[in-house]
Design a protein around this motif. Sequence first.
Motif, mmCIF file in Angstrom:
data_model
loop_
_atom_site.group_PDB
_atom_site.id
_atom_site.type_symbol
_atom_site.label_atom_id
_atom_site.label_comp_id
_atom_site.label_asym_id
_atom_site.label_seq_id
_atom_site.Cartn_x
_atom_site.Cartn_y
_atom_site.Cartn_z
ATOM 1 N N UNK A 1 9.605 -0.764 9.775
ATOM 2 C CA UNK A 1 10.440 -2.126 9.047
ATOM 3 C C UNK A 1 10.729 -2.424 7.588
ATOM 4 N N UNK A 2 10.083 -1.314 7.129
ATOM 5 C CA UNK A 2 10.307 -1.226 5.521
ATOM 6 C C UNK A 2 10.119 0.448 4.811
ATOM 7 N N UNK A 3 10.153 1.384 5.073
ATOM 8 C CA UNK A 3 10.155 2.763 5.612
ATOM 9 C C UNK A 3 9.935 3.103 3.655
ATOM 10 N N UNK A 4 10.827 2.635 2.974
ATOM 11 C CA UNK A 4 10.858 3.657 1.694
ATOM 12 C C UNK A 4 9.525 2.992 1.200
ATOM 13 N N UNK A 5 9.042 1.374 1.248
ATOM 14 C CA UNK A 5 7.674 0.499 0.811
ATOM 15 C C UNK A 5 6.022 1.428 1.456
ATOM 16 N N UNK A 6 6.963 2.060 2.429
ATOM 17 C CA UNK A 6 5.688 3.278 2.499
ATOM 18 C C UNK A 6 5.614 4.023 1.996
ATOM 19 N N UNK A 7 6.795 4.895 1.695
ATOM 20 C CA UNK A 7 6.635 5.693 0.808
ATOM 21 C C UNK A 7 6.757 6.397 -0.028
ATOM 22 N N UNK A 8 6.780 4.985 -0.549
ATOM 23 C CA UNK A 8 6.203 5.060 -2.300
ATOM 24 C C UNK A 8 4.625 5.017 -2.270
ATOM 25 N N UNK A 9 3.688 4.149 -1.168
ATOM 26 C CA UNK A 9 2.682 4.411 -1.025
ATOM 27 C C UNK A 9 1.747 5.654 -0.406
ATOM 28 N N UNK A 10 3.048 6.366 -0.268
ATOM 29 C CA UNK A 10 2.708 7.950 0.272
ATOM 30 C C UNK A 10 2.031 8.787 -0.717
ATOM 31 N N UNK A 11 3.531 8.406 -1.519
ATOM 32 C CA UNK A 11 3.387 8.860 -3.125
ATOM 33 C C UNK A 11 2.505 8.498 -3.672
ATOM 34 N N UNK A 12 1.722 7.926 -3.969
ATOM 35 C CA UNK A 12 0.425 6.943 -4.566
ATOM 36 C C UNK A 12 -0.410 8.011 -3.843
ATOM 37 N N UNK A 13 -0.348 8.031 -2.734
ATOM 38 C CA UNK A 13 -1.799 8.846 -1.979
ATOM 39 C C UNK A 13 -1.653 10.049 -2.354
ATOM 40 N N UNK A 14 -0.388 10.381 -1.728
ATOM 41 C CA UNK A 14 -0.264 11.978 -2.675
ATOM 42 C C UNK A 14 -0.815 12.453 -4.095
ATOM 43 N N UNK A 15 -0.874 11.595 -4.632
ATOM 44 C CA UNK A 15 -1.522 11.939 -5.993
ATOM 45 C C UNK A 15 -2.411 11.887 -6.588
ATOM 46 N N UNK A 16 -3.402 10.627 -5.734
ATOM 47 C CA UNK A 16 -4.796 10.400 -5.255
ATOM 48 C C UNK A 16 -5.181 11.925 -4.716
ATOM 49 N N UNK A 17 -5.168 11.793 -4.150
ATOM 50 C CA UNK A 17 -5.377 13.131 -3.057
ATOM 51 C C UNK A 17 -5.527 14.151 -3.923
ATOM 52 N N UNK A 18 -4.537 14.588 -4.860
ATOM 53 C CA UNK A 18 -4.359 15.797 -5.718
ATOM 54 C C UNK A 18 -4.421 16.248 -7.149
ATOM 55 N N UNK A 19 -5.696 14.605 -7.288
ATOM 56 C CA UNK A 19 -6.024 14.361 -8.972
ATOM 57 C C UNK A 19 -6.769 15.463 -9.323
#
Length: 151
Positions: A10-28
């Motif tokens: 329904x909101x692939x861009x919103x989901x993708x934005x959340x995955x961006x935060x996830x990626x940042x956190x995982x690589x912090x």
Amino acid sequence: MTQRLDLTKISPDGYKAMLGVHSYVQNSGLSLGLLELVKIRASQINGCAFCIAMHVPLARKHGVSDDQLHLLAAWREAPIYSPKERAALAWSEALTHLTGGDVPDAVYAEIRQHFSEKEVADLSFAIAEINAWNRLMICTRTPPQFGSPAA
């Protein structure tokens, strides 16, 4: 429980934005096991079965013991957590509850004994991320999935 919405469709861009935060956190640079502990603790507080089911196997994958997982809801009473883990868990609870709209100075002082300013900031992003995922999975009634960890 029947899922209300599939956010990925329904909101692939919103989901993708959340995955961006996830990626940042995982690589912090923060310990992935520690990140899983704080994510599970926030998910317990929020009652998010989907996120708990996802993060328990990931925690095991990243070296969190079964004893730590079993006692996480009672971490204050369990002597198996390091002072650094305790500070992170207290920070996670404080940011998840936001009782009175503030994080107590004592909790901040404790976290700063174990983490740099940058690490506190990154840990805060991790806690904000899991709280957002909890709310998204709960409001959509996304059922827990069991099996191999995704990441």
